[in-house]
Each structure stands twice: as C-alpha cells, then as structure tokens.
Design an enzyme around this catalytic site. Structure first.
Site, PDB file in Angstrom:
ATOM      1  N   HIS A   1      -7.685   0.055  -4.065  1.00 58.31           N
ATOM      2  CA  HIS A   1      -8.528   0.875  -3.196  1.00 58.31           C
ATOM      3  C   HIS A   1      -8.949   2.072  -4.031  1.00 58.31           C
ATOM      4  O   HIS A   1      -8.094   2.842  -4.489  1.00 58.31           O
ATOM      5  CB  HIS A   1      -7.741   1.397  -1.983  1.00 58.31           C
ATOM      6  CG  HIS A   1      -7.383   0.352  -0.984  1.00 58.31           C
ATOM      7  ND1 HIS A   1      -6.652   0.648   0.153  1.00 58.31           N
ATOM      8  CD2 HIS A   1      -7.642  -0.972  -0.919  1.00 58.31           C
ATOM      9  CE1 HIS A   1      -6.485  -0.455   0.864  1.00 58.31           C
ATOM     10  NE2 HIS A   1      -7.070  -1.454   0.227  1.00 58.31           N
TER      11      HIS A   1
ATOM     12  N   HIS B   1       0.839  -1.200   0.000  1.00 57.44           N
ATOM     13  CA  HIS B   1       0.000   0.000   0.000  1.00 57.44           C
ATOM     14  C   HIS B   1       0.871   1.246   0.000  1.00 57.44           C
ATOM     15  O   HIS B   1       1.908   1.291   0.662  1.00 57.44           O
ATOM     16  CB  HIS B   1      -0.892  -0.014   1.247  1.00 57.44           C
ATOM     17  CG  HIS B   1      -1.949   1.037   1.257  1.00 57.44           C
ATOM     18  ND1 HIS B   1      -1.675   2.367   1.553  1.00 57.44           N
ATOM     19  CD2 HIS B   1      -3.286   0.982   1.013  1.00 57.44           C
ATOM     20  CE1 HIS B   1      -2.799   3.063   1.495  1.00 57.44           C
ATOM     21  NE2 HIS B   1      -3.784   2.253   1.164  1.00 57.44           N
TER      22      HIS B   1
ATOM     23  N   CYS C   1      -3.860   2.595  -4.275  1.00 57.00           N
ATOM     24  CA  CYS C   1      -4.876   3.335  -3.528  1.00 57.00           C
ATOM     25  C   CYS C   1      -4.990   4.713  -4.152  1.00 57.00           C
ATOM     26  O   CYS C   1      -4.065   5.529  -4.048  1.00 57.00           O
ATOM     27  CB  CYS C   1      -4.496   3.435  -2.050  1.00 57.00           C
ATOM     28  SG  CYS C   1      -5.649   4.438  -1.084  1.00 57.00           S
TER      29      CYS C   1
ATOM     30  N   TYR D   1     -14.761   4.727   7.909  1.00 55.80           N
ATOM     31  CA  TYR D   1     -15.214   3.365   7.592  1.00 55.80           C
ATOM     32  C   TYR D   1     -16.681   3.147   7.936  1.00 55.80           C
ATOM     33  O   TYR D   1     -17.054   2.112   8.483  1.00 55.80           O
ATOM     34  CB  TYR D   1     -14.328   2.343   8.311  1.00 55.80           C
ATOM     35  CG  TYR D   1     -12.959   2.221   7.701  1.00 55.80           C
ATOM     36  CD1 TYR D   1     -12.754   1.495   6.533  1.00 55.80           C
ATOM     37  CD2 TYR D   1     -11.849   2.854   8.279  1.00 55.80           C
ATOM     38  CE1 TYR D   1     -11.492   1.392   5.961  1.00 55.80           C
ATOM     39  CE2 TYR D   1     -10.587   2.754   7.717  1.00 55.80           C
ATOM     40  CZ  TYR D   1     -10.416   2.019   6.558  1.00 55.80           C
ATOM     41  OH  TYR D   1      -9.171   1.920   5.988  1.00 55.80           O
TER      42      TYR D   1
ATOM     43  N   ASP E   1     -12.899   2.893  -0.499  1.00 54.01           N
ATOM     44  CA  ASP E   1     -12.057   3.192   0.665  1.00 54.01           C
ATOM     45  C   ASP E   1     -12.738   4.273   1.482  1.00 54.01           C
ATOM     46  O   ASP E   1     -13.941   4.475   1.388  1.00 54.01           O
ATOM     47  CB  ASP E   1     -10.661   3.577   0.200  1.00 54.01           C
ATOM     48  CG  ASP E   1      -9.587   3.326   1.253  1.00 54.01           C
ATOM     49  OD1 ASP E   1      -9.906   2.755   2.305  1.00 54.01           O
ATOM     50  OD2 ASP E   1      -8.431   3.699   1.004  1.00 54.01           O
ATOM     51  N   HIS E   2     -11.957   4.975   2.281  1.00 55.25           N
ATOM     52  CA  HIS E   2     -12.504   5.942   3.231  1.00 55.25           C
ATOM     53  C   HIS E   2     -13.633   6.767   2.615  1.00 55.25           C
ATOM     54  O   HIS E   2     -13.486   7.343   1.546  1.00 55.25           O
ATOM     55  CB  HIS E   2     -11.414   6.919   3.697  1.00 55.25           C
ATOM     56  CG  HIS E   2     -10.212   6.235   4.256  1.00 55.25           C
ATOM     57  ND1 HIS E   2      -9.000   6.866   4.374  1.00 55.25           N
ATOM     58  CD2 HIS E   2     -10.030   4.989   4.744  1.00 55.25           C
ATOM     59  CE1 HIS E   2      -8.114   6.031   4.897  1.00 55.25           C
ATOM     60  NE2 HIS E   2      -8.723   4.878   5.125  1.00 55.25           N
TER      61      HIS E   2
END
Length: 359
Positions: free
Chosen positions: A276, A209, A247, A336, A322-323
């Site tokens: 991501h 990542h 990501c 999350y 993702d977030h």
C-alpha cells in the site's frame, strides 16, 4: 526488472459509488482488490459468492488476485477454545478463494479496532478533505469513538468497523484484558501453524497489514508497528507464505520507521507480496498527521525513495494507492475516493517509468 501489478481497492457494487468500468479506465490498472463484506467475521466465505465477485470483476475486464480483507475473529486473537472452529472456517475460505485464482490475502491482527482517525473530513487549504489523527482529540471512551466513526462515514461501511462485532464493546474489551503483546503474538503463531501449511498447498500468500496508528491505544496491544515487530512475526512461521503488506502510510505514521530501509530488507527475502503506497503529512512534533495527496511535495514521506527502494529490489508484486483525498466535489467513502487514488496511481507509475528509464 520487476513489473508492478497495479490494483485498486473496491468495496462491491452494493457499497461503493465507484464503478468497475471507471477503475478499468485508470492506466495500467488491471487488478481489483476486493472482498465480501456481507459475510460475518469468522464465517466461511461461500463459494457461490466468491464466484459471483470473480465474475463481476472479470466481466469488467479486470483481475481478482488480491483479497483485502478476510478479517480474523476476535476469539482467535484472544486465544479462546472456540478459536479452532474459526480457524477451520478461515482455512475453508482460503481453499475457496484459491479456486478462483486469488494469490494474496491482506489481513490484520489488531485487537478490537482496525485503523482509526479522529476526523474523517478534515478540510485542507485547497478545499479537498482528508482523514486526520490528533492524539489529544482521541476520545477517552471507546464508545464515543465508535459513534464518531459511524457519523463520519457518509453512510458507507468502514472496513474493520463491523457494527455487529462492536455492538458489545465493553464485553470485547473485557475479553482482551489478559492479552498483552506476548500473548497476542502467541495467538498469532497458533493461527499461523494451522493456516500456513494450507496456504503453501493452495498457493495463497498471507500479507499482514501494519497497525494503524502503529502504537498501543486504549490499553490494547499492538504487534506490527515497526521493523523489530516484523522480524518477530517472520520468525513465528518461516515461510514466504507468512508475509507482509507494507503500508507506507501506516508505518510512516511513526517518523522513526525508515520505510526505504524496511523495503530493502524484506522484499529481497520474498516476504512482501503486497504494497500500500500513500503519503501523510505531519502537522506537529507530537506526530499528529493528516492524509494527503500521493506526491512527496504534498506530505512528509519521500515517495521517490520509497519507489526507488522497490525498484532497486526488483519488486514485482501487487501494489495499490491507499487513502487519498476527496476532491472535485466527490462525497464518497472517507479515504477511498476515485479521483485522488487514480491520480496517485498515475503519479506512482510516473515515478516507476522514470526509474526504469534512468536504470
């Protein structure tokens, strides 16, 4: 044409207010991206605990093929003599995970701190709240940052912020004092040379990542910030089992990173087993940002071009939103929440369907 394996990150029934039965109701979402969070960093993940997690997920009608994360002990990153013991533990964990059908391990190689933000509950105009990063608000004292992160966590554990590991923070900083980017990269190669042959034998791919944010902080080195870093990491051990988690949020935090171009370069080389996909919104020319809902209109990244790059390269790997925001009164783990990530999945799948039909 590639078929996305859509997933959803879940922190386990003891530390997540989201239920697997809810995840199952998100359209086309079959994968749970899970982990064991009660095993200290560096220890072997016990087979019985892995089996129990697998059973939980499969009993809910879902699959467990991606683990995020098997965190790497600092002794490996620093290059201490004790690293060999922790590498052997890591190898055993890879073997144990392979027995339940895990195909990808997402991990990072960031010293001391995992991802960080300066505000975990920034309120947007629509009333939702998101995580935010402002360089001028980053505390000069890392201890102050730790206190800030803990106080904003809503009582949940934060991935990569293990309190037992960070308890002696100054000692940890002292241990890294002679580790620059070159040394950290050497230590990553040592790690690769030990584990990648095992990954090849047991068919478990490593997916590194990016650093988040993708720049040096507190004088600590960062080695996965951009395309050039990826090329160097790739050469450390030539194998499809030495791969990346692209990501879009983390790499996208540097406007100079051309995300579609990175996807078009590394996906055809079979170096991207995991994606991501999220959006962020820049708030000034200094690069400060807050996280946002997934659609292009809500942030600064062109999500259509990102998904088009995946489609054009026949991506058929694992992917997850993702977030996102906390919305509709949800008060869960920062970044999350259930609802906004579910909306993100639906949006990404909508883009994918349009790309498929247009093709």
């Amino acid at each position: 044409m590639g078929q996305l394996k859509m997933g959803f990150r879940w922190f386990g029934e003891k530390d997540d207010n989201i239920k697997l039965s809810q995840v199952r109701q998100i359209p086309q979402t079959k994968q749970v991206v899970g982990a064991l969070f009660d095993v200290p960093v560096g220890e072997v993940w016990p087979q019985d605990k892995i089996n129990a997690l697998k059973k939980q997920v499969t009993d809910a009608g879902l699959k467990l093929e991606v683990i995020e994360s098997v965190n790497i002990h600092d002794d490996i990153k620093i290059g201490l003599p004790s690293r060999d013991k922790y590498i052997e533990n890591y190898i055993q964990t890879i073997k144990n995970l392979s027995k339940v059908g895990v195909k990808v391990i997402c991990y990072n190689f960031m010293p001391v701190f995992d991802w960080l933000r300066t505000d975990l509950h920034h309120q947007l105009a629509d009333g939702s709240n998101v995580m935010m990063y402002e360089q001028d608000k980053l505390p000069k004292d890392p201890e102050e940052l730790m206190t800030h992160m803990k106080s904003g966590s809503n009582g949940f554990s934060l991935p990569g912020w293990e309190p037992e590991r960070l308890a002696a923070l100054q000692d940890l900083f002292d241990a890294y004092k002679d580790v620059d980017e070159e040394k950290l990269r050497e230590n990553l190669k040592y790690f690769f040379d030990a584990i990648i042959p095992v990954c090849e034998k047991y068919d478990v791919r490593m997916a590194m990542h990016p650093d988040d944010p993708p720049k040096p902080l507190f004088g600590l080195p960062r080695i996965f910030k951009n395309r050039d870093d990826m090329l160097q990491i790739e050469k450390l051990h030539e194998s499809r089992y030495n791969g990346f988690t692209i990501c879009t949020g983390s790499l996208g935090e540097n406007p100079a990173n051309d995300l579609p171009a990175i996807i078009r370069e590394f996906v055809p080389k079979d170096r991207v087993p995991f994606m991501h996909v999220r959006n962020i919104k820049f708030v000034n020319k200094q690069g400060d940002f807050h996280e946002s809902a997934h659609p292009s209109s809500e942030g600064s990244l062109d999500m259509y071009e990102i998904m088009k790059a995946l489609h054009d390269t026949d991506y058929d790997g694992y992917i997850r939103p993702d977030h996102g925001r906390n919305i509709w009164g949800e008060d869960g783990r920062p970044g999350y929440g259930l609802y906004d990530r579910a909306l993100g999945i639906t949006y990404l799948l909508g883009l994918w369907e349009a790309l498929e039909k247009n093709n």
